[in-house]
Design an enzyme around this catalytic site. Structure first.
Site, mmCIF file in Angstrom:
data_model
loop_
_atom_site.group_PDB
_atom_site.id
_atom_site.type_symbol
_atom_site.label_atom_id
_atom_site.label_comp_id
_atom_site.label_asym_id
_atom_site.label_seq_id
_atom_site.Cartn_x
_atom_site.Cartn_y
_atom_site.Cartn_z
ATOM 1 N N SER A 51 0.793 -1.239 0.000
ATOM 2 C CA SER A 51 0.000 0.000 0.000
ATOM 3 C C SER A 51 0.822 1.285 0.000
ATOM 4 O O SER A 51 0.259 2.358 -0.186
ATOM 5 C CB SER A 51 -0.923 0.025 1.214
ATOM 6 O OG SER A 51 -2.072 -0.721 0.921
ATOM 7 N N LYS A 73 0.410 3.450 -2.901
ATOM 8 C CA LYS A 73 -0.762 4.320 -3.051
ATOM 9 C C LYS A 73 -0.372 5.798 -3.013
ATOM 10 O O LYS A 73 -1.052 6.647 -3.593
ATOM 11 C CB LYS A 73 -1.796 3.994 -1.970
ATOM 12 C CG LYS A 73 -2.386 2.589 -2.143
ATOM 13 C CD LYS A 73 -3.255 2.146 -0.973
ATOM 14 C CE LYS A 73 -3.786 0.725 -1.218
ATOM 15 N NZ LYS A 73 -4.476 0.147 -0.062
ATOM 16 N N TYR A 112 -3.633 -2.165 -10.340
ATOM 17 C CA TYR A 112 -3.538 -2.056 -8.874
ATOM 18 C C TYR A 112 -2.659 -3.165 -8.278
ATOM 19 O O TYR A 112 -1.796 -2.914 -7.447
ATOM 20 C CB TYR A 112 -4.957 -2.078 -8.283
ATOM 21 C CG TYR A 112 -4.980 -2.126 -6.781
ATOM 22 C CD1 TYR A 112 -4.764 -0.976 -6.024
ATOM 23 C CD2 TYR A 112 -5.205 -3.331 -6.107
ATOM 24 C CE1 TYR A 112 -4.762 -1.025 -4.632
ATOM 25 C CE2 TYR A 112 -5.209 -3.386 -4.724
ATOM 26 C CZ TYR A 112 -4.995 -2.241 -3.988
ATOM 27 O OH TYR A 112 -4.990 -2.285 -2.617
ATOM 28 N N TYR A 159 -4.259 3.011 8.035
ATOM 29 C CA TYR A 159 -5.533 2.305 8.193
ATOM 30 C C TYR A 159 -6.271 2.880 9.406
ATOM 31 O O TYR A 159 -6.179 4.074 9.675
ATOM 32 C CB TYR A 159 -5.313 0.783 8.350
ATOM 33 C CG TYR A 159 -4.289 0.216 7.398
ATOM 34 C CD1 TYR A 159 -4.497 0.243 6.029
ATOM 35 C CD2 TYR A 159 -3.100 -0.355 7.853
ATOM 36 C CE1 TYR A 159 -3.570 -0.286 5.146
ATOM 37 C CE2 TYR A 159 -2.158 -0.891 6.970
ATOM 38 C CZ TYR A 159 -2.405 -0.841 5.629
ATOM 39 O OH TYR A 159 -1.475 -1.350 4.766
ATOM 40 N N VAL A 162 1.019 -3.844 3.845
ATOM 41 C CA VAL A 162 0.945 -5.151 4.500
ATOM 42 C C VAL A 162 2.188 -6.020 4.265
ATOM 43 O O VAL A 162 2.316 -7.085 4.867
ATOM 44 C CB VAL A 162 -0.323 -5.956 4.118
ATOM 45 C CG1 VAL A 162 -1.575 -5.293 4.655
ATOM 46 C CG2 VAL A 162 -0.411 -6.172 2.623
HETATM 47 N N1 GLU Z 1 -2.308 -5.284 -2.142
HETATM 48 C C1 GLU Z 1 -2.894 -5.239 -0.846
HETATM 49 C C2 GLU Z 1 -4.391 -5.384 -0.933
HETATM 50 O O1 GLU Z 1 -4.984 -4.794 -1.765
HETATM 51 C C3 GLU Z 1 -2.511 -3.944 -0.230
HETATM 52 C C4 GLU Z 1 -2.952 -3.863 1.166
HETATM 53 C C5 GLU Z 1 -2.101 -2.990 2.006
HETATM 54 O O2 GLU Z 1 -0.868 -2.977 1.920
HETATM 55 O O3 GLU Z 1 -2.715 -2.315 2.810
HETATM 56 O O4 GLU Z 1 -5.008 -6.089 -0.208
#
Ligand code: GLU
Length: 309
Positions: free
Chosen positions: A64, A67, A191, A243, A261
């Site tokens: 993430s 992002k 993504y 989060y 994650v």
């Molecule tokens: N590729 C992971 C997902 O979409 C990213 C989640 C993350 O790192 O928060 O579930």
């Protein structure tokens, strides 16, 4: 003048006895295979010097954290219209929650929960084939880190593609509200590849440097974004980057940051440095257990919290 190398070394020493804490993400099968007994830290200061300790040169899946880079691209492409399709408020729910989306008519809370990031990716995809959008992101991250060796781990991307049922649900749901403009498999194809970017702490700390230096990358002299945009991206990372643990991270660390994650966290100390930490074991809200602790120690030792020393 602070001795950053001494600080980095002492943080590493404090983390050593705790290696293996937390739980490695296993909902993406490829990530479950990573050895949890690793910890790396890299700090690149705004004068361009990188300080490292531990496994700072081991590539890991940034997940993430990507992002932030995709949001930067989307803002460059669509400007403030991005905010017609995604909000700027902390979600208070888990990164892959679908509950809020129904109440809020398919407009995700912020660009850092999965639903919001999928919309941001959809924006970058417009006018491109998925392959081109992936290429654009990879070129952008290489340009930011000033490092052409950065790559995408296709095995991780495929692993997530095969098991990303929740993300397919989110994307389909948003498409039903008209907030996804491309076929779900196109947007998610991009993504999953962005999440599978593989980077070391050293590379990541350099890639985030423009956010610590008013939008300008001191390594290359290039202006990446305006001063105002850098400030705003930092604000979003501070309020939404961890989060539903974002408030707690602000309380303990006090730096804009984005976690993934894969166990990585990229943090920004405006005017001072960009920092990357990595340790695969996650705490209960999905942030790197040792990474969060290490950043708290760093903030204490340096006085870099944006809320005061
Ligand atoms: N590729 C992971 C997902 O979409 C990213 C989640 C993350 O790192 O928060 O579930």
């Amino acid at each position: 003048m602070q001795d950053i190398q001494a600080i980095v070394d002492s943080i590493y020493d404090s983390m050593l006895p705790r290696l293996g804490e937390g739980k490695v993400a296993d909902y993406i099968p490829e990530l479950a295979k990573v050895d949890p007994n690793q910890f790396g830290i890299a700090i690149t200061t705004v004068d361009g010097t990188t300080y490292t300790a531990g496994n700072a040169l081991v590539p890991f899946s940034i997940q993430s954290i990507s992002k932030v880079f995709m949001l930067t691209l989307a803002l460059g492409k669509a400007g403030e219209t991005v905010w017609n399709r995604v909000g700027r408020e902390p979600s208070g729910s888990s990164f892959n929650s679908i509950v809020q989306l129904e109440h809020e008519h398919g407009i995700p809370r912020n660009p850092f929960v999965n639903a919001g990031a999928i919309v941001v990716t959809d924006i970058v995809l417009s006018g491109h084939q998925p392959r081109e959008a992936i290429g654009e992101l990879l070129r952008f991250v290489r340009y930011l880190a000033d490092d052409d060796t950065i790559s995408i781990d296709d095995t991780v991307a495929k692993s997530e593609q095969a098991t990303g049922f929740r993300n397919f649900a989110l994307a389909n749901f948003m498409r039903s509200f008209g907030n996804l403009h491309h076929p779900v498999e196109y947007t998610l194809g991009v993504y999953f590849h962005q999440c599978a970017l593989s980077m070391t702490c050293a590379q990541l700390s350099r890639a985030g440097l423009f956010l610590a230096n008013r939008g300008r990358n001191p390594l290359t002299g290039h202006t990446v974004v305006s001063d105002r945009r850098a400030r705003r991206i930092n604000a979003l990372m501070l309020t939404c980057g961890h989060y539903d643990g974002s408030g707690d991270f602000a309380y303990h660390v006090g730096l804009p940051g984005k976690s993934g994650v894969g166990g990585g966290i990229m943090a920004v100390a405006p005017g001072n440095a960009s920092i990357a930490v990595w340790s695969p074991g996650l705490n209960k809200v999905g942030n790197s257990a040792l990474g969060s602790q290490a950043l708290e120690l760093l903030a204490t030792k340096t006085g870099w919290s944006v809320f005061g020393a």
